[in-house]
Design a protein around this motif. Sequence first.
Motif, short mmCIF file in Angstrom:
data_model
loop_
_atom_site.label_atom_id
_atom_site.label_comp_id
_atom_site.label_asym_id
_atom_site.label_seq_id
_atom_site.Cartn_x
_atom_site.Cartn_y
_atom_site.Cartn_z
N VAL A 1 16.18 -5.27 1.46
CA VAL A 1 15.93 -3.82 1.55
C VAL A 1 15.20 -3.35 0.29
CG1 VAL A 1 17.04 -1.54 1.57
CG2 VAL A 1 17.78 -3.30 3.18
N GLY A 2 15.59 -3.89 -0.87
CA GLY A 2 14.88 -3.57 -2.10
C GLY A 2 13.42 -3.99 -2.04
N LEU A 3 13.17 -5.16 -1.49
CA LEU A 3 11.80 -5.64 -1.33
C LEU A 3 11.01 -4.72 -0.39
CD1 LEU A 3 10.50 -8.22 -2.57
CD2 LEU A 3 10.74 -9.25 -0.32
N LEU A 4 11.64 -4.27 0.68
CA LEU A 4 10.97 -3.35 1.60
C LEU A 4 10.65 -2.02 0.92
CD1 LEU A 4 12.91 -3.91 4.96
CD2 LEU A 4 10.58 -4.61 4.40
N CYS A 5 11.58 -1.53 0.10
CA CYS A 5 11.32 -0.28 -0.63
C CYS A 5 10.09 -0.45 -1.52
CB CYS A 5 12.53 0.12 -1.47
SG CYS A 5 13.92 0.75 -0.52
N LEU A 6 10.00 -1.58 -2.20
CA LEU A 6 8.84 -1.83 -3.04
C LEU A 6 7.56 -1.93 -2.21
CD1 LEU A 6 10.26 -4.40 -5.62
CD2 LEU A 6 9.77 -1.97 -5.98
N HIS A 7 7.67 -2.56 -1.06
CA HIS A 7 6.50 -2.71 -0.18
C HIS A 7 5.96 -1.35 0.25
CE1 HIS A 7 3.84 -4.31 2.88
NE2 HIS A 7 4.41 -3.52 3.76
N PHE A 8 6.84 -0.42 0.53
CA PHE A 8 6.41 0.90 1.00
C PHE A 8 6.03 1.84 -0.14
CE2 PHE A 8 8.85 -0.52 4.79
CZ PHE A 8 7.77 -0.55 5.65
N SER A 9 6.16 1.36 -1.36
CA SER A 9 5.68 2.12 -2.51
C SER A 9 4.25 1.66 -2.82
CB SER A 9 6.58 1.87 -3.73
OG SER A 9 6.33 0.59 -4.29
N SER A 10 3.64 2.28 -3.80
CA SER A 10 2.30 1.85 -4.18
C SER A 10 2.33 0.78 -5.26
CB SER A 10 1.49 3.05 -4.67
OG SER A 10 2.06 3.57 -5.85
N TYR A 11 3.53 0.33 -5.63
CA TYR A 11 3.66 -0.63 -6.73
C TYR A 11 3.58 -2.08 -6.28
CZ TYR A 11 5.12 3.38 -9.45
OH TYR A 11 5.15 4.59 -10.09
N ALA A 12 3.79 -2.34 -5.01
CA ALA A 12 3.77 -3.72 -4.52
C ALA A 12 3.30 -3.73 -3.07
CB ALA A 12 5.15 -4.35 -4.63
N ASP A 13 2.67 -4.81 -2.70
CA ASP A 13 2.23 -4.97 -1.32
C ASP A 13 2.47 -6.42 -0.92
OD1 ASP A 13 1.11 -4.33 1.15
OD2 ASP A 13 -0.89 -4.94 0.49
N PHE A 14 3.24 -6.61 0.11
CA PHE A 14 3.55 -7.95 0.60
C PHE A 14 2.93 -8.11 1.98
CE2 PHE A 14 7.14 -6.45 -1.98
CZ PHE A 14 7.06 -7.35 -3.02
N GLY A 15 2.46 -9.30 2.27
CA GLY A 15 1.89 -9.57 3.58
C GLY A 15 2.95 -9.59 4.66
N GLN A 16 2.49 -9.40 5.89
CA GLN A 16 3.44 -9.39 7.02
C GLN A 16 4.15 -10.73 7.16
OE1 GLN A 16 1.33 -8.17 10.52
NE2 GLN A 16 1.80 -6.01 10.16
N ILE A 17 3.43 -11.81 6.95
CA ILE A 17 4.06 -13.13 7.08
C ILE A 17 5.17 -13.28 6.04
CG2 ILE A 17 3.67 -15.61 6.81
CD1 ILE A 17 0.90 -15.18 8.06
N THR A 18 4.92 -12.81 4.83
CA THR A 18 5.93 -12.88 3.77
C THR A 18 7.16 -12.07 4.16
OG1 THR A 18 4.25 -13.17 2.07
CG2 THR A 18 6.40 -12.39 1.34
N LEU A 19 6.95 -10.84 4.61
CA LEU A 19 8.08 -9.98 4.97
C LEU A 19 8.86 -10.52 6.16
CD1 LEU A 19 6.57 -6.42 4.42
CD2 LEU A 19 8.24 -7.62 3.00
N TYR A 20 8.15 -10.97 7.19
CA TYR A 20 8.84 -11.52 8.36
C TYR A 20 9.59 -12.81 7.99
CZ TYR A 20 6.74 -8.24 11.65
OH TYR A 20 6.39 -7.11 12.32
#
Length: 158
Positions: A32-51
């Motif tokens: 959930v912490g990683l998702l919060c970062l993903h939805f911020s402008s500070y980090a962007d993770f690829g879909q494959i990484t998140l899934y």
Amino acid sequence: MDILLLVLGCAGLLVGLAGAVLPLPGPPLSFVGLLCLHFSSYADFGQITLYSLGFITLAVTVLDYYVPIWGVKKFGGTSYGAWGSTLGLLLGFFVIPALGIFLGAFLGALIGELMAGMEFNKALKAALGSFLGFVTGIFMKVVLCLVMIGYAVAAFLA
């Protein structure tokens, strides 16, 4: 909103890491912490990484419940040992927080098996199995939480 997501993301990752050892849902909190970062402008993770991390989080969370049970059964234990281990872990956390969860899990399983009428040597073997399953579960959770923290740090540095 961005700063709130950053704070929630970092808190989720760190509390998740602590929860990998404490009786908290560590990997789900880190995810959930990683998702919060993903939805911020500070980090962007690829879909494959998140899934992938989401699937691994789900798998580790499920395995965390079954590995200790497998350890008890593999070493000849009963449900008394499994319940004793869980209760010992919780009691140990409140008595001696850092060391108590490990000692409590082992002693709880041992006491549970002895209460079930098992002879001492067999109860000791079953308690060892419960303890090994418990430690294996913690190891899996800590590694996964550290991997997620690693992804977060890499995203910040990119």
